[in-house]
Design a protein around this motif. Structure first.
Motif, PDB file in Angstrom:
ATOM      1  N   TRP A 235     108.360  58.348 106.012  1.00 42.51           N
ATOM      2  CA  TRP A 235     107.031  57.876 105.596  1.00 42.51           C
ATOM      3  C   TRP A 235     106.657  58.479 104.247  1.00 42.51           C
ATOM      4  O   TRP A 235     106.130  57.790 103.369  1.00 42.51           O
ATOM      5  CB  TRP A 235     105.991  58.246 106.647  1.00 42.51           C
ATOM      6  CG  TRP A 235     104.618  57.693 106.351  1.00 42.51           C
ATOM      7  CD1 TRP A 235     104.088  56.525 106.790  1.00 42.51           C
ATOM      8  CD2 TRP A 235     103.606  58.313 105.525  1.00 42.51           C
ATOM      9  NE1 TRP A 235     102.804  56.366 106.296  1.00 42.51           N
ATOM     10  CE2 TRP A 235     102.496  57.443 105.517  1.00 42.51           C
ATOM     11  CE3 TRP A 235     103.535  59.507 104.807  1.00 42.51           C
ATOM     12  CZ2 TRP A 235     101.315  57.740 104.812  1.00 42.51           C
ATOM     13  CZ3 TRP A 235     102.382  59.802 104.083  1.00 42.51           C
ATOM     14  CH2 TRP A 235     101.295  58.914 104.095  1.00 42.51           C
TER      15      TRP A 235
ATOM     16  N   ASP B  22      99.844  52.127 103.820  1.00 39.88           N
ATOM     17  CA  ASP B  22     100.570  53.284 104.362  1.00 39.88           C
ATOM     18  C   ASP B  22      99.680  54.119 105.278  1.00 39.88           C
ATOM     19  O   ASP B  22     100.163  54.719 106.251  1.00 39.88           O
ATOM     20  CB  ASP B  22     101.089  54.166 103.221  1.00 39.88           C
ATOM     21  CG  ASP B  22     102.286  53.563 102.504  1.00 39.88           C
ATOM     22  OD1 ASP B  22     103.014  52.771 103.130  1.00 39.88           O
ATOM     23  OD2 ASP B  22     102.472  53.891 101.318  1.00 39.88           O
TER      24      ASP B  22
ATOM     25  N   GLU C  21      99.574  53.635 109.250  1.00 38.84           N
ATOM     26  CA  GLU C  21     100.495  54.439 110.050  1.00 38.84           C
ATOM     27  C   GLU C  21     100.037  55.888 110.124  1.00 38.84           C
ATOM     28  O   GLU C  21     100.168  56.550 111.167  1.00 38.84           O
ATOM     29  CB  GLU C  21     101.896  54.376 109.454  1.00 38.84           C
ATOM     30  CG  GLU C  21     102.594  53.029 109.609  1.00 38.84           C
ATOM     31  CD  GLU C  21     103.991  53.077 109.036  1.00 38.84           C
ATOM     32  OE1 GLU C  21     104.943  53.243 109.818  1.00 38.84           O
ATOM     33  OE2 GLU C  21     104.121  52.975 107.803  1.00 38.84           O
ATOM     34  N   ARG C  22      99.518  56.384 109.025  1.00 33.96           N
ATOM     35  CA  ARG C  22      99.054  57.783 108.990  1.00 33.96           C
ATOM     36  C   ARG C  22      97.957  58.014 110.032  1.00 33.96           C
ATOM     37  O   ARG C  22      97.910  59.065 110.676  1.00 33.96           O
ATOM     38  CB  ARG C  22      98.548  58.096 107.576  1.00 33.96           C
ATOM     39  CG  ARG C  22      97.722  59.368 107.431  1.00 33.96           C
ATOM     40  CD  ARG C  22      98.542  60.610 107.692  1.00 33.96           C
ATOM     41  NE  ARG C  22      97.768  61.811 107.388  1.00 33.96           N
ATOM     42  CZ  ARG C  22      96.797  62.317 108.154  1.00 33.96           C
ATOM     43  NH1 ARG C  22      96.501  61.724 109.307  1.00 33.96           N
ATOM     44  NH2 ARG C  22      96.145  63.401 107.782  1.00 33.96           N
TER      45      ARG C  22
ATOM     46  N   GLU D  43     103.565  55.891 113.360  1.00 35.73           N
ATOM     47  CA  GLU D  43     104.576  55.308 112.488  1.00 35.73           C
ATOM     48  C   GLU D  43     105.320  54.190 113.210  1.00 35.73           C
ATOM     49  O   GLU D  43     105.618  54.292 114.403  1.00 35.73           O
ATOM     50  CB  GLU D  43     105.547  56.379 112.010  1.00 35.73           C
ATOM     51  CG  GLU D  43     104.897  57.391 111.070  1.00 35.73           C
ATOM     52  CD  GLU D  43     105.917  58.324 110.430  1.00 35.73           C
ATOM     53  OE1 GLU D  43     107.018  57.857 110.080  1.00 35.73           O
ATOM     54  OE2 GLU D  43     105.594  59.520 110.287  1.00 35.73           O
ATOM     55  N   VAL D  44     105.638  53.159 112.470  1.00 33.05           N
ATOM     56  CA  VAL D  44     106.297  51.980 113.018  1.00 33.05           C
ATOM     57  C   VAL D  44     107.807  52.172 112.960  1.00 33.05           C
ATOM     58  O   VAL D  44     108.340  52.612 111.924  1.00 33.05           O
ATOM     59  CB  VAL D  44     105.895  50.721 112.213  1.00 33.05           C
ATOM     60  CG1 VAL D  44     106.635  49.491 112.717  1.00 33.05           C
ATOM     61  CG2 VAL D  44     104.383  50.512 112.289  1.00 33.05           C
TER      62      VAL D  44
ATOM     63  N   PHE E 234     109.478  47.575 111.273  1.00 36.17           N
ATOM     64  CA  PHE E 234     108.815  47.670 109.976  1.00 36.17           C
ATOM     65  C   PHE E 234     109.445  46.727 108.957  1.00 36.17           C
ATOM     66  O   PHE E 234     108.746  46.106 108.153  1.00 36.17           O
ATOM     67  CB  PHE E 234     108.880  49.111 109.469  1.00 36.17           C
ATOM     68  CG  PHE E 234     108.105  49.349 108.208  1.00 36.17           C
ATOM     69  CD1 PHE E 234     106.760  49.667 108.265  1.00 36.17           C
ATOM     70  CD2 PHE E 234     108.724  49.267 106.968  1.00 36.17           C
ATOM     71  CE1 PHE E 234     106.031  49.881 107.101  1.00 36.17           C
ATOM     72  CE2 PHE E 234     108.003  49.484 105.790  1.00 36.17           C
ATOM     73  CZ  PHE E 234     106.646  49.794 105.867  1.00 36.17           C
TER      74      PHE E 234
ATOM     75  N   ALA F 236     102.916  51.120 118.892  1.00 39.80           N
ATOM     76  CA  ALA F 236     102.798  51.470 117.476  1.00 39.80           C
ATOM     77  C   ALA F 236     102.797  50.221 116.603  1.00 39.80           C
ATOM     78  O   ALA F 236     102.000  50.109 115.656  1.00 39.80           O
ATOM     79  CB  ALA F 236     103.946  52.399 117.062  1.00 39.80           C
TER      80      ALA F 236
ATOM     81  N   TYR G 271      99.717  48.748 114.419  1.00 38.30           N
ATOM     82  CA  TYR G 271      99.927  48.510 112.988  1.00 38.30           C
ATOM     83  C   TYR G 271      99.438  47.116 112.603  1.00 38.30           C
ATOM     84  O   TYR G 271      98.721  46.950 111.602  1.00 38.30           O
ATOM     85  CB  TYR G 271     101.408  48.665 112.671  1.00 38.30           C
ATOM     86  CG  TYR G 271     101.763  48.535 111.213  1.00 38.30           C
ATOM     87  CD1 TYR G 271     101.320  49.466 110.283  1.00 38.30           C
ATOM     88  CD2 TYR G 271     102.586  47.507 110.765  1.00 38.30           C
ATOM     89  CE1 TYR G 271     101.670  49.367 108.943  1.00 38.30           C
ATOM     90  CE2 TYR G 271     102.939  47.401 109.430  1.00 38.30           C
ATOM     91  CZ  TYR G 271     102.481  48.331 108.525  1.00 38.30           C
ATOM     92  OH  TYR G 271     102.833  48.229 107.194  1.00 38.30           O
TER      93      TYR G 271
END
Length: 341
Positions: free
Chosen positions: A132, A190, A193-194, A198-199, A204, A294, A298
């Motif tokens: 990431w 970004d 995800e933070r 996380e994907v 992704f 996740a 997203y």
């Protein structure tokens, strides 16, 4: 033309607390000086943008999101005046910021704005994977590195005007190449995800999520070109899709704006169509339960960002005369928001 937004929209309950802390953070980094600067900044409703874009963020994460948006706007507006006509000076400003994301913390000493970005970068990357962090570093590098090229376009426009020549406008491909950098939307994405999870890489980089991500990045930029047309056209900015279409079609600004909004609506509808495919995508890729959640978070986060931005943009004063800097006073922002470059 009014956009139809088929996404559920909410706002974070932590907005008021984030607003107070955001002002404290900006002042601590010398990014707001005096009541005039604070009043101008307040008209933009930056905490409202963060609250609408990240409705599920924790209180601490919403503070970070608000600080990020404040940084974007104040940084970008530095180049609306005389400074934005000098590519070499813009390069000098941006290079230390690029260095920060690649570990050169000496760049944080270059200016108050560099110090503020170093703080944002450290808070944003805390606890994130190397994968990431690498992606986020690339997106921030892209954002900062395109500002000198934007300044070059403004400088060429000014030179053409002084010489009595017609301004040479970019084609669509050139426009998108630069706009996708200076818009900074990939760095915002970004943060989805933070703030959530996380994907997994196989999802992704799937065609569906890659397309959804590109749409979520482009929709705000296209809509913003309509909202900011008056300000950008007045200072000779060529990288505005309304300006480009108006020139290509030799039409009125109303027709060009309607065409850009129609394309924006198509992108919104296309995103909604692709989002329906996400659950099946997760099953067919064999994702585990946590991975699937996740991905779904997203996709929901991308929709929240798009809907939140468009809601905010429809009522913020940032793109109205009472919230804009006078185009005939190029040093006005530097007087109000002294950054001591």
């Amino acid at each position: 033309m009014e956009l139809t937004i088929p996404f559920q929209r909410n706002a974070s309950a932590h907005k008021a607390a984030a607003e107070v802390r955001n002002l404290d953070w900006l002042r601590s980094h010398d990014m707001l000086r005096g009541p005039q600067a604070t009043e101008l900044y307040a008209r933009w409703g930056v905490p409202d943008l963060a609250a609408r874009s990240f409705p599920e963020a924790s209180s601490e994460d919403l503070v970070l999101a608000t600080d990020l948006f404040g940084f974007y706007f104040l940084f970008d507006d530095q180049f609306d005046g005389e400074l934005g006509l000098h590519p070499t000076e813009v390069t000098r400003i941006c290079e230390p910021l690029i260095g920060i994301v690649h570990g050169d913390l000496e760049g944080a000493k270059a200016s108050p704005v560099a110090a503020s970005f170093a703080d944002l970068w450290e808070r944003s990357t805390r606890g994130m994977s190397s994968r990431w962090r690498s992606r986020a570093a690339y997106h921030w590098e892209w954002y900062f590195a395109t500002h000198p090229s934007e300044a070059l376009g403004r400088a060429r426009a000014a030179e053409a005007e002084r010489a009595g020549r017609d301004q040479e406008l970019p084609d669509r491909a050139s426009y998108l190449t630069l706009r996708r950098g200076t818009g900074g939307t990939e760095t915002v994405i970004d943060m989805i995800e933070r703030f959530a999870a996380e994907v997994p890489a196989v999802a992704f980089h799937s065609p569906q999520l890659r397309l959804m991500r590109q749409l979520a990045a482009d929709i705000p930029s296209f809509s913003n070109d309509v909202r900011s047309y008056r300000k950008e056209a007045a200072r000779g900015d060529a990288f505005n899709l309304v300006v480009i279409l108006q020139h290509q079609r030799q039409c009125r600004v109303e027709e060009a704006s309607a065409a850009v909004l129609a394309e924006t609506q198509w992108m919104i509808d296309e995103y909604a169509r692709l989002a329906v495919e996400v659950p099946e995508l997760c099953v067919r890729l064999g994702l585990s339960g946590p991975q699937r959640r996740a991905v779904e978070r997203y996709a929901a986060g991308l929709a929240a960002w798009v809907g939140g931005y468009l809601d905010w943009e429809s009522h913020t004063l940032r793109y109205r005369p009472e919230g804009e800097l006078p185009v005939d006073q190029p040093n006005h922002l530097e007087q109000l928001l002294d950054r001591r470059w």
